[in-house]
Design an enzyme around this catalytic site. Sequence first.
Site, PDB file in Angstrom:
ATOM      1  N   ASP A 108       3.122  -4.092   3.501  1.00  0.00           N
ATOM      2  CA  ASP A 108       3.987  -5.138   2.669  1.00  0.00           C
ATOM      3  C   ASP A 108       5.265  -4.249   2.478  1.00  0.00           C
ATOM      4  OD1 ASP A 108       1.875  -6.632   3.061  1.00  0.00           O
ATOM      5  OD2 ASP A 108       1.468  -6.752   0.876  1.00  0.00           O
TER       6      ASP A 108
HETATM    7  N1  URA Z   1      -2.854  -4.741   1.395  1.00  0.00           N
HETATM    8  C1  URA Z   1      -2.111  -5.453   0.878  1.00  0.00           C
HETATM    9  O1  URA Z   1      -1.890  -6.508   0.342  1.00  0.00           O
HETATM   10  N2  URA Z   1      -0.677  -4.960   1.259  1.00  0.00           N
HETATM   11  C2  URA Z   1      -0.539  -3.835   1.777  1.00  0.00           C
HETATM   12  O2  URA Z   1       0.774  -3.544   2.235  1.00  0.00           O
HETATM   13  C3  URA Z   1      -1.570  -3.255   2.402  1.00  0.00           C
HETATM   14  C4  URA Z   1      -3.001  -3.621   2.226  1.00  0.00           C
END
Ligand code: URA
Length: 240
Positions: A108
């Site tokens: 993310d």
């Molecule tokens: N899970 C998430 O919620 N975000 C990420 O960036 C990676 C795994």
Amino acid sequence: MGAEKKTRLDKYVAQALEIPRSASREMIAKGRVTVNGQVCKKADTQLEPGADVCAGGRPLHHEAFVYLMLNKPEGVVSAAEDKRDTTVVDLVRDAYPRRALFPAGRLDKTSTGFVLLTDDGAFAHDILAPRRHVSKTYRVVLDAPATPAMAEGFAKGVTLADGQTMEPAELYPDEQDPCRCTVVLHQGVYHQIKRMFGVYDVGVNGLHRTAIGGLALDAALAPGQWRALTAEEVHKIQQR
Ligand code: URA
């Protein structure tokens, strides 16, 4: 190491030096390129596998594929291109202007840590394939303590709010501070960790990927820094 398969001389020189094809043809025409020790002025020469090519007296090595370990900073998006935001590929573009790099798996925008950048589509496809179960390890900061019941739920497979049941995952709360924990996933679903903790009404305040398969993020890499992987390290990724 020389050319790996039959390829045109001007293409090989352009790729190895990361210069336009026109510039490589110019070097060849000026007699600055040798093949197996002999000056070669023909740009369309087909190189035999293993041919030794030098430009300006320096031996050329053209790696078939590039594999980079990047420590993604917060605010950078896991994509090759984006109209608004800086991407993980933008961070390495100057060093590899002619490579079609992309991130193998996403973090993310707010998450940080290990992103693998490559131009090897088959390798990326292989390590991301659900059947391979290549693990990804995260350090997670929560807004409430992780409990043994959550760890059990993760191990059985959490059912998300939309009804999807996740594959078994590992959750290890820190002994000193259970608002901090390590999570190991074996699949990649959008916002997976946030959604898994969301089932328990627990929010995620920080998420940092520390390993992919058997390869840990190099602790010497500050956010935004990256380095190329050795062949041995590339192999370690595949060892889940
Ligand atoms: N899970 C998430 O919620 N975000 C990420 O960036 C990676 C795994």
